[in-house]
Scaffold this active site. Sequence first.
Site, PDB file in Angstrom:
ATOM      1  N   THR A  24      79.368  30.733  33.178  1.00 48.87           N
ATOM      2  CA  THR A  24      80.599  30.875  32.453  1.00 48.87           C
ATOM      3  C   THR A  24      81.433  29.394  32.632  1.00 48.87           C
ATOM      4  O   THR A  24      81.803  28.903  31.770  1.00 48.87           O
ATOM      5  CB  THR A  24      81.453  32.032  32.690  1.00 48.87           C
ATOM      6  OG1 THR A  24      81.016  33.074  32.242  1.00 48.87           O
ATOM      7  CG2 THR A  24      82.781  32.271  32.213  1.00 48.87           C
TER       8      THR A  24
ATOM      9  N   ASN B 144      70.399  35.658  24.557  1.00 46.05           N
ATOM     10  CA  ASN B 144      70.425  36.634  25.911  1.00 46.05           C
ATOM     11  C   ASN B 144      70.112  38.229  25.546  1.00 46.05           C
ATOM     12  O   ASN B 144      69.943  38.983  26.376  1.00 46.05           O
ATOM     13  CB  ASN B 144      71.820  36.661  26.693  1.00 46.05           C
ATOM     14  CG  ASN B 144      72.971  36.748  25.822  1.00 46.05           C
ATOM     15  OD1 ASN B 144      73.173  35.996  24.946  1.00 46.05           O
ATOM     16  ND2 ASN B 144      73.911  37.727  26.228  1.00 46.05           N
TER      17      ASN B 144
ATOM     18  N   SER C 227      72.557  28.870  35.465  1.00 42.84           N
ATOM     19  CA  SER C 227      72.956  29.913  36.341  1.00 42.84           C
ATOM     20  C   SER C 227      72.047  30.559  37.248  1.00 42.84           C
ATOM     21  O   SER C 227      70.901  30.709  36.916  1.00 42.84           O
ATOM     22  CB  SER C 227      73.751  31.217  35.902  1.00 42.84           C
ATOM     23  OG  SER C 227      74.288  32.003  36.590  1.00 42.84           O
TER      24      SER C 227
ATOM     25  N   HIS D  40      71.852  33.425  39.270  1.00 38.16           N
ATOM     26  CA  HIS D  40      71.499  34.875  39.598  1.00 38.16           C
ATOM     27  C   HIS D  40      70.683  35.356  38.426  1.00 38.16           C
ATOM     28  O   HIS D  40      70.270  36.423  38.425  1.00 38.16           O
ATOM     29  CB  HIS D  40      72.914  35.524  39.542  1.00 38.16           C
ATOM     30  CG  HIS D  40      73.553  35.995  38.144  1.00 38.16           C
ATOM     31  ND1 HIS D  40      73.401  37.091  37.442  1.00 38.16           N
ATOM     32  CD2 HIS D  40      74.262  35.089  37.301  1.00 38.16           C
ATOM     33  CE1 HIS D  40      74.119  37.195  36.194  1.00 38.16           C
ATOM     34  NE2 HIS D  40      74.875  36.039  36.415  1.00 38.16           N
TER      35      HIS D  40
ATOM     36  N   CYS E 191      77.786  41.536  29.336  1.00 33.29           N
ATOM     37  CA  CYS E 191      79.197  41.512  29.413  1.00 33.29           C
ATOM     38  C   CYS E 191      79.972  42.320  28.486  1.00 33.29           C
ATOM     39  O   CYS E 191      81.409  42.431  28.384  1.00 33.29           O
ATOM     40  CB  CYS E 191      79.644  39.898  28.993  1.00 33.29           C
ATOM     41  SG  CYS E 191      79.268  38.448  30.033  1.00 33.29           S
TER      42      CYS E 191
END
Length: 387
Positions: free
Chosen positions: A72, A151, A199, A201, A325
């Site tokens: 983000t 995603n 990212s 993770h 999200c």
Amino acid sequence: MDSIYLDHAATSPMDPRVVDAMLPYFYEQFGNPSSIHHIGRAARQAVDEARAKLAECLHTSPNQLIITSGGTEADNLAVIGYALENESKGKHIITTQIEHHAVGHACAELEQRGFEVTYLPVDEIGRVSVEDVRKALRDDTILITIMYGNNEVGTIQPIKEIGEIVREHQAAFHTDAVQALGTVDINLAELPVDMLSLSAHKINGPKGIGLLYMKKGITARPLLFGGEQERKRRAGTENVAAIVGFKKAMEIAVETANEKRERYLGYSRIFFDTFTKMDINFGLNGDPVERLPHVLNISFPGVQVEALLVALDMANIAASSGSACTAGSLEPSHVLEAMYGNEGKERIFSAVRFSFGITNTEEEIEHAAKEIAKIVKRLQEQQQFIS
């Protein structure tokens, strides 16, 4: 059978080897990399070595990587930071209707600050048209931001083709590759992008760490103010343990990418074969070929997704109705809405995302597919009875 986790696109469990690599930096080597004493220098060395390895895996130079707190922040720095730094060249931005909220909401914020944003549509498989990008370009366009792989439905965008168009224009080209990392080869020496977000993770690394690749000559206004870390581009004491963990996760991801790609595609085939054999009414959402191999988005007509997810959870199967999200929200997926519009409401509200990862085995995938089919069949029959 124990709980089966099919939501790796939301987040992935940490690889034990990543944890082992991080542990010393919580205890023995806990220094601040900005300190000049030997304890600080040891931490600085760990950060420098990690950055060098990350750059090597991505085929770029270490000084072109900005370490961030995650995808983000990387997206925000690329979109908002770049736009604010370069608004003298123009205030027009191009993106798509299916971006992750880290990009979409950043663009919305820029609109509040006087920028103009063009949100390009996608087709029914979730792919943006290269020609639409070309037509949307204007003299005052300063930034194009289009995700690498979606995603929610996994569709891979024509990043190389778009990048070739942008090379002839003043606009910078950013891509959010957070979901693509680990199953798609990312070679920044060949990929025609100016900025790219990642990212840890999503690839079995720690949460709270990511990076932004910024090509030489590209500048963005810092979003954080403080020290002079990251070559004055991103203030804040470095999260040494997480950076080391990101390095280890990246190494493993690059080494195992081909094997995982084939394995996850095999898992998708198990789902398709099982649903077909058990006579389940289903439809694939997204590109059937050009897609991320670990993301599988399927609609089950006649089934309400909330009821399905509850039933799956009771059967110890963890899946998602879309982006993590927006988990818990009854609002329809903005990605599926962009793909299908008002005429595809049944498909939108019956869609479930299954996403695979390193903890999954063929045995549990076969078990999960059968259990999912049983649950869907029961719910579809109940719906027919009610109708």
